[in-house]
Write a protein that holds these residues in place. Structure first.
Motif: not given
Length: 700
Positions: A12-18, A25-26, A324-331
């Motif tokens: 989860p920390w890696a996903v949030v960091g990414l 950048v965005a 975003a909802m399948l990666t950042l939100l779960p993390a």
């Protein structure tokens, strides 16, 4: 620490960091999207139409594309000598300060009440945004001079600036105000609804921040596409993308959070609870986003530039929301743990209070009398659909604004003051060698008041034609059709009124191609997800009926209640794409849960009621959020966006509270296992073999 536990802690920390890196950048590029948006006429016109070709040729003529405006002087009792002096002085100043293509020449009306000065300025060459800025600056400069009366004789004298250039400038001003207003209003609406839904002081912040990250990412991606592939982004497509990101992204968040909360009561660790939630509802979310993206990409087949350009841009927004909802939100949810649900923290091993929910009651009523419920619902939707017979015709340019700007009132004044000649020219582009013949032919045609030779260059000559009838009237339309017929295929007829004709005709042909494509694309995705043919057909038929009923409601409210004088030609196609693609989402949520229950061995009626009871609340919340985000469009000052917002919002609410809860449930109960035909679930379970009897006296 065991490797498995280390992975649970670090992932989860890696996903949030990414995502932090992605957002950093965005942000640098997302803010630049507004600077590359284009709202020129060719960006909204059909790619193959006469009027589009005329606009492209005009840009290549000497002096480039011109900005045409008309300065109008009017006094009800008749213009005085002092009024004409004011007009002469102002036009002389305009000619001195601006680079005009020809000296201003006044044209008085027969009744002496009005004097108009058609003037034009050549736009500079360069990127589209520079041209738009220069055109708007010219209009603003003319208005600044034309509204100044140094002689003090302006009492009762009305001075207005109209024409195609002024209309463009007013439209551009509206579009410039849309981005910020739309974003702020959408965020406030979504935040308010999430607070009500979750009843938590913290939980609502998480999906809102994540969907904000998706919105920033999508704007950056679209900006990158503009730079890499010269993709055209209009203010309309950018507005629709923003609404879709917030609406669809929040829907996915609601479904995932609901299932995650459910799993936290069964699984002790948040990480494992999230894995289970993603495994169970992930396919539904993927299929949901797939149907929306596929439906939007079908717009690429449209000939209308604004529709075909909107498809991939809106699809990018949906995909960014999905990621975003399948990666950042779960993390983020896993890192925050159960406490994010405070004060209603789901305890491991805890039981949900079994209350008779609103949706359970609705499902039970549908199951008790499925034929009556289904028949009544279809009759109601069919009756609403009859309202399409009351839809107004295509909206005119002058009626495109909810609050009429100066350009529109000026053109209306010209229509009244010059009844024998339109003040809005028809542009004809003829090969230079045939320009003389084309000019002579145009002058002899019925409905033509005057025709004049204009600029020449690049093998083309411009002929400016004035019709006898008012702009966008039936008489002027007939004149344009006569010009196109008499001048032949080598000569092109355009101008503002011709553009409206081409828009209407192209939208009709686009519907014939795009609507079947959308239906086929959505059906294929549903068949792959549900392993059935009957269930997908039922869901698609349901959303098509909802679209018809929504259009009918539009016919009942647009003109009679809201005063809209017309319907945007692209409304039917775009609303169909949005309602079918987005409406099927809720069908996917419901039917996927129904299939899950059926795989566990539940009987068809039990599976349908359990699915409705489990997903009814989250579907209702998602429907309200999506309807509210599209409803924000109804607050914008353009008729085309207001109509779109109202239509989609009404359709989503109909789909959520009538079709999903009553009609789909009752139809599923009536069909029983046949709803899963020809899949394995359509067959009755194999009977268990009877236990062997013990033979008496066998000695065993």
């Amino acid at each position: 620490m065991r490797p498995e536990n280390r992975r649970r802690h670090l992932l989860p920390w890696a996903v949030v960091g990414l995502w932090v890196v992605v957002i950093a950048v965005a942000v640098m590029f997302a803010g630049k999207l507004g600077g590359v948006q284009r709202d020129e006429a060719v960006d909204y016109l059909p790619a193959s139409a006469d009027s589009t070709h005329v606009e492209k040729v005009r840009q290549e003529l000497p002096g480039g594309e011109t900005t045409d405006v008309i300065v109008v002087y009017h006094r009800d009792g008749g213009l005085t000598a002092a009024d004409r002096t004011v007009a002469d002085e102002q036009l002389a100043r305009i000619a001195a300060e601006q680079k005009l293509t020809a000296p201003p020449k006044g044209i008085p009306s027969k009744d002496g009440t009005t004097l108009m000065y058609p003037i034009a300025s050549a736009a500079p060459t360069g990127p589209g945004a520079d041209k738009e800025a220069a055109q708007k600056a010219f209009v603003e400069a003319v208005r600044a001079i034309a509204t100044t009366d140094d002689s003090g004789t302006s009492g009762g004298l009305d001075i207005e600036v109209g024409g195609a250039g002024a209309l463009m400038a007013d439209m551009e001003s509206v579009f410039e105000s849309i981005d910020g207003t739309l974003m702020i209003a959408t965020v406030l609406v979504v935040a308010f609804l999430l607070i009500i839904t979750y009843r938590s002081p913290f939980l609502w912040i998480v999906p809102l921040v994540v969907v904000g990250a998706a919105a920033v990412s999508s704007m950056a991606v679209v900006y990158g596409m503009v730079q890499a592939f010269d993709v055209v982004v209009t203010s309309q497509s950018a507005a629709i993308m923003t609404v879709l990101v917030f609406g669809a992204g929040t829907d996915y968040a609601l479904l995932l959070v609901s299932r995650y909360r459910e799993e936290l009561r069964r699984v002790p660790e948040p990480y494992e609870a999230m894995r289970t939630a993603l495994r169970n509802c992930g396919p539904a979310v993927l299929a949901s986003s797939g149907t929306v993206a596929a439906g939007l990409l079908c717009l690429l087949a449209a000939d209308l530039n604004s529709s075909s350009g909107m498809g991939p841009i809106a699809a990018i927004g949906v995909v960014c929301a999905l990621v975003a909802m399948l990666t950042l939100l779960p993390a983020v949810l896993v890192l925050l743990g159960r406490r994010v649900f405070w004060p209603l923290i789901p305890a491991y091993g805890g039981e949900v209070k079994q209350r008779r929910s609103f949706f359970a009651a609705m499902g039970s009523s549908a199951a008790r009398r499925p034929v009556a419920v289904l028949g009544t619902g279809l009759v109601v939707l069919g009756a609403l659909a009859l309202g399409v017979l009351n839809l107004p015709g295509a909206v005119k340019q002058e009626d495109s604004f909810i609050d009429r700007p100066e350009s529109v009132t000026a053109m209306q004044r010209l229509t009244d003051a010059y009844p024998d000649q339109s003040a809005q020219p028809i542009s004809v582009m003829a090969p230079t060698g045939a320009a003389g013949t084309a000019l002579d032919t145009a002058r002899t045609l019925p409905g033509v008041a005057d025709a004049q030779r204009g600029r020449s260059g690049g093998g083309w000559t411009e002929i400016v034609v004035f019709a006898k009838d008012a702009p966008e009237s039936a008489g002027e339309t007939a004149t344009i059709e006569r010009l196109r017929s008499a001048l032949g295929d080598e000569t092109y007829v355009g101008g503002p009124s011709a553009q409206q004709i081409d828009l209407a005709d192209t939208n009709v042909s686009d519907r014939l191609y795009v609507i079947p494509l959308v239906i086929v694309a959505v059906l294929l995705i549903l068949v792959a997800l549900l392993r059935s043919i009957v269930a997908p057909l039922m869901l698609v038929a349901a959303v098509v009926v909802v679209w018809g009923a929504s259009m009918g409601i539009g016919g009942l409210v647009f003109e009679p209640l809201l005063g809209f004088a017309g319907v945007d030609p692209g409304l039917a196609l775009l609303s169909f794409v949005f309602l079918v693609a987005l409406g099927v989402d809720y069908g996917i949520f419901l039917m996927h849960r129904m299939r899950e229950e059926a795989l566990k061995g539940a009987e068809p009626e039990e599976a349908a009621l359990t699915a409705l009871r489990s997903t009814g609340g989250v579907i209702a919340s998602a429907g309200i959020v999506l309807a509210a985000t599209f409803g924000v469009l109804a607050s914008l000052p353009l008729v085309m966006l207001a109509e779109m917002g109202i239509l989609v919002a009404v359709g989503v609410l109909l789909d959520t509270f009538l079709v999903r809860t009553y009609l789909v449930t009752s139809a599923s109960v009536l069909l029983g296992r046949k709803v899963w035909w020809p899949g394995a679930l359509s067959k009755p379970p194999a009977a268990e073999p009877a236990p062997e009897r013990e033979t008496v006296g066998s000695g065993v």
